[in-house]
Design an enzyme around this catalytic site. Structure first.
Site, short mmCIF file in Angstrom:
data_model
loop_
_atom_site.label_atom_id
_atom_site.label_comp_id
_atom_site.label_asym_id
_atom_site.label_seq_id
_atom_site.Cartn_x
_atom_site.Cartn_y
_atom_site.Cartn_z
N GLY A 160 0.80 -1.22 0.00
CA GLY A 160 0.00 0.00 0.00
C GLY A 160 0.83 1.27 0.00
O GLY A 160 0.63 2.16 -0.82
N GLU A 211 0.73 5.74 7.67
CA GLU A 211 2.14 6.06 7.36
C GLU A 211 2.59 7.28 8.15
O GLU A 211 3.72 7.33 8.63
CB GLU A 211 2.34 6.30 5.86
CG GLU A 211 1.85 5.16 4.94
CD GLU A 211 2.27 3.77 5.36
OE1 GLU A 211 3.34 3.62 5.99
OE2 GLU A 211 1.53 2.81 5.05
N1 B3K Z 1 6.01 -0.65 6.50
C1 B3K Z 1 5.41 -0.78 5.20
C2 B3K Z 1 5.33 -2.18 4.73
C3 B3K Z 1 6.59 -2.73 4.21
C4 B3K Z 1 6.37 -4.08 3.59
C5 B3K Z 1 7.63 -4.71 3.15
N2 B3K Z 1 7.39 -5.92 2.42
C6 B3K Z 1 4.06 -0.16 5.15
C7 B3K Z 1 3.36 -0.05 6.44
O1 B3K Z 1 3.05 -1.00 7.11
O2 B3K Z 1 3.10 1.04 6.84
ZN ZN Z 2 2.78 0.10 8.89
#
Ligand code: B3K
Ligand code: ZN
Length: 859
Positions: free
Chosen positions: A262, A299
């Site tokens: 996402g 995020e």
């Molecule tokens: N931290 C990222 C996801 C990363 C996935 C790597 N395969 C998005 C989130 O969870 O905010």
């Molecule tokens: Zn996350």
């Protein structure tokens, strides 16, 4: 090729070296990007004499230590590693590597998405940019200089603040960015491209101005406003609810078309899948608007829970993800309908997470053993992880929880820590004993809470006997009792909540079960009440409690808690599906009376009514009765929809009209649901009318879905019309692909159509959105065709997986899920699925990602 090996949580060792600063110079070229990485190395373990850096898909150009070049015999290049002599306490290491972003179809590290250079480094993608200590407990200050052709890439972006920029020879230019916050390599980001830019600003609680910038594909500006407005809401909410303020002068979000998930929370420079940013009401549904707000929030919230305080090692992923999902859920709930958001979250757990527990990939929210880290960005780590945080919130209360958060932030800001550190802060700040609670982090599986009731009229006493038991999972045979918060309410026959005393004390509705079993004795109960148990889904467990339909209807009408009313409705509908599956007829009069009342009550939130009338998904139902024939189950569910649709035709029509008049998002949700009932009952004109009169994508798609699900004669004409209108807009074409893939047709003609769609100009197997929309939707959202007895559905998925294995292993490993759960299915299907898995296992170049899932499922 050697077999991939697993890493174990308990093998964690601190790094013998740290990297305090990193100066990166990235000279961008499609196939030969040069990366110069100058790091300040510091030895943290006396005696360590070799520095081992990890790297993948890199061509090493040169190495020097303290300005002295090393010859090839002075270092070792092993599989995935560069080992250097390091006989001093500190050193400046300069590495030059060459990479090929334009051929990077795995979309990890630095790659090209259409005309844009971008990066994805979590979990372990930074090692595809340079050799590095690519682990989350190595925190460095980054300076990034980007050089690229100026005409093709007018914007050059990286983390932090831009400190310099200018022109270079040959039509090139550069920009230099400095990120003042030490960060792990997985939060590094770089973007170069040409965009339309939306700008805004936010003034923080302490009065600092933050520039907000959203970069989107040329021509997409109109679709960016919602995301930007969502960002401002998120920034404000985090200040108000969590007292957390943004820390840099600029916050950038870039939308790219090729992206594995996402979005990504890179410090100050989020990179988003365009699907999770771009929306206007012509092209996106109400649900997509909501999702964008929640992902933008998610995020952003990572800036504190993830970036300022990060994970010590990847086994601790839920430290940031469970907590941040909890935070984004609370954000959505504070801004919108709390009940509906809670229901959505519960559906994910019951429909998807419970299935993960029951399958070969079962793992605790803090996994113990990992082959490919990308395989652990799961509903268990994320959504069950959020449930664990939510239980702590339930046990501590908002005040206690916020005290815990404040202590966590104060104590660990700037550090890479563990899940235990988080629980410790919660425990210390609140004074609530979480000793037993910690087991939620180490134990996998779905606990079953069995409840029996006992009423003694003479003694005016009502008892609940609670028993907990967690069945063994693929990864763990022995299970222990857990700490379960059980929220409950007892309703009188007239529907009033009883004032309760438990063991002589006033009872506030929350019971903490910490033993394998317990009995709750309520005194002064004069008539047998109706119990509403596990309200708000207070623990992620399966509840086994025998209640009559009359009692469930009572709860559906009178429980004070909206989620509990929904839950009762789900129980009623699930029973009715199972009755249908057995070949019996559910009491449609009773159902029609109960649901008719809900439909008629215009004081209820229409979105909640829509949830109540939505039948549990096939996967949720499978979890309730594993081993049943999935296609028969799908058909029984369909039959019940038709029964309800005709029994409630008049009520549904009235409610539909009300929704037309109201014309807001909650009513559109209900309207679309009602339209699907109508379509299943063959009311094709209404469906066509909604399609033709639609003034937004929610209505258009609702009509399209209804037509496809009801296999109405008009559906082809509608699909063609949609395709003609949107064929040049791949993001919208994803909806077309998904509609097609989930149409409950016979498998062979459907697969022919899907194969034709794969040669549509808008389709691209290298783009994960397209793959998920077409192949993923077929495997996951079309039980009838995917599980067709011929096995054709399984073979089709396998063919696609073989292609994707070589293109984008991460994407392949995501869409294989319906296949690896084969043991849940009946004998013949198991055989066919197993054959497909064996075919994959025999692939010579099977990726780590698929290997981990396939080998586990076959073992
Ligand atoms: N931290 C990222 C996801 C990363 C996935 C790597 N395969 C998005 C989130 O969870 O905010
Ligand atoms: Zn996350």
């Amino acid at each position: 090729m050697s077999q991939p090996t697993a890493r174990h949580r308990l093998d964690y060792q601190a790094s013998p070296f740290q990297i305090d600063t990193l100066h990166l110079t990235v000279q961008l070229e499609d196939h030969a990007t040069l990366v110069t990485a100058e790091s300040a190395i510091r030895r943290t373990q006396a005696g360590a004499a070799e520095l081992a850096l990890v790297g993948e898909e890199l061509a090493l150009v040169s190495v020097s230590i303290d300005e002295v070049a090393l010859s090839a015999d002075e270092y070792r290049l092993e599989e995935g590693k560069l080992v250097l002599p390091m006989d001093r306490d500190s050193a400046r290491l300069t590495l030059v590597t060459r990479i090929d972003p334009a051929n990077n179809t795995a979309l990890e590290g630095l790659y090209k998405s259409e005309g844009t250079f971008c990066t994805q480094c979590e979990a372990e993608g930074f090692r595809r940019i340079t050799y590095f200590l690519d682990r989350p407990d190595v925190l460095a200050r980054y300076t990034t200089r980007i050089e690229a052709d100026k005409a093709a890439y007018p914007y050059l972006l990286a983390n932090g603040n831009k400190v310099d920029s200018g022109d270079l020879d040959g039509g090139r230019h550069f920009a230099t960015w400095v990120d003042p916050f030490p960060k792990p390599s997985y939060l590094f980001a770089l973007v170069a491209g040409d965009f339309d830019l939306l700008e805004d600003s936010f003034t923080t609680a302490s009065g600092r101005d933050v520039a907000l910038q959203l970069f989107v594909d040329k021509g997409q500006k109109g679709r960016g406003h919602h995301a930007l407005a969502s960002l401002k809401r998120a920034m404000k909410w985090d200040e108000e609810r969590f007292n957390l303020e943004y820390d840099l002068d600029i916050y950038m979000v870039v939308a790219v078309d090729f992206f594995n998930m996402g979005a990504m929370e890179n410090k100050g420079l989020n990179v988003f899948n365009s699907k999770c940013v771009l929306a206007d009401s012509d092209s996106a549904t109400d649900a997509e608007f909501d999702r964008i707000e929640s992902i933008i929030g998610h995020e952003y919230f990572h800036n504190w829970t993830g970036n300022r305080i990060t994970c010590r090692d990847w086994f601790q992923l839920s430290l940031k993800e469970g907590l941040t999902v909890f935070r984004d859920q609370e954000f959505s709930s504070d801004l919108g309908s709390r009940a509906v958001h809670r229901i959505e979250a519960v559906k994910v757990i019951r429909g998807i997470q419970f299935a993960e527990d029951a399958g070969p990939m079962a793992h605790p929210i803090r996994p113990d053993k990992v082959i490919e880290m990308n395989n652990f960005y799961t509903v268990t780590v994320y959504d069950k992880g959020a449930e664990i945080i939510r239980m702590m919130h339930t046990l501590l209360g908002e005040q206690g929880f916020q005290k815990g958060m404040a202590l966590y932030v104060e104590r660990h800001d700037g550090q890479a820590v563990t899940c235990d550190d988080f629980v410790q802060a919660m425990e210390e700040a609140s004074g609530v004993d979480l000793t037993l609670f910690r087991r939620w982090y180490s134990q996998s599986g779905t606990p079953v809470l069995t409840v029996e009731e006992e009423f003694d009229a003479e003694a005016a006493q009502y008892k609940l006997h609670l028993r907990q038991h967690t069945p063994a999972t693929a990864d763990q045979a022995q299970k222990q009792p857990l700490h379960l918060p059980v929220r409950l309410e007892l309703l009188s026959t007239s529907g009033q909540a009883l004032e309760l005393t438990l063991d002589g004390q006033p009872f506030d509705g929350l019971y903490s079960l910490t033993e394998p079993q317990a009995t709750l004795t309520f005194d002064g109960v004069n008539a047998k009440p109706v119990a509403s148990l596990l309200q708000e889904f207070s623990a992620p467990v399966k509840l086994s409690f025998a209640q009559s339909e009359a009692e469930q209807i009572h709860l559906m009408s009178y429980a004070n808690n909206a989620v509990a009313r929904w839950d009762a409705a789900q129980g009623i509908l699930a029973n009715a599906v199972f009755v249908t599956l057995e070949g019996d007829t559910p009491d449609s009069d009773a159902l029609a009376r109960a649901f008719g009342q809900i439909l008629a009550d215009d004081r209820l939130d229409a979105a909640l009514v829509a949830q109540m009338l939505t039948l549990p998904s096939v996967s949720t139902l499978m979890e309730m009765h594993s081993g049943c024939d999935v296609v028969a189950l799908h058909q029984a569910r369909r039959q019940l929809q038709t029964t309800l649709g005709s029994a409630l035709a008049a009520e549904m029509e009235l409610a539909y009209q009300r929704c037309v008049a109201a014309n807001d998002a909650p009513h559109r949700a209900l309207k679309n649901l009602l339209l699907e009932f109508k379509a299943l009952c063959g009311e094709s004109e209404r469906v066509l009318a909604q399609y033709e009169q639609a003034s937004n994508m929610t209505e258009t798609l609702g009509a399209l879905r209804a037509a496809n699900q009801g296999l109405l004669p008009q559906r082809r004409q509608m699909m063609t019309d949609f395709e003609v209108k949107w064929r040049h807009d791949p993001l919208v074409m994803d909806k077309y692909f998904s509609q097609l893939a989930t149409t409950p047709m016979e498998v062979v003609p459907l697969l022919e159509e899907i194969n034709r769609a794969m040669s549509h100009a808008a389709f691209d197997i290298g783009n994960p959105n397209r793959v998920r929309a077409l192949v993923g939707a077929f495997a996951d959202g079309n039980p009838k065709a995917f599980h067709d007895a011929s096995g054709a559905g399984y073979r089709f998925l396998t063919e696609q997986l073989i292609k994707l294995n070589g293109i984008n292993p991460q994407c392949a490993a995501r869409i294989i899920t319906p296949l690896i759960g084969f043991k849940q299915h009946t004998g013949e299907r198991q055989q066919q699925m197993r054959q497909c898995l064996e075919q994959l296992m025999a692939l010579e170049d099977l990726s780590k990602d698929l290997y981990e899932k396939v080998s586990k499922s076959l073992s």
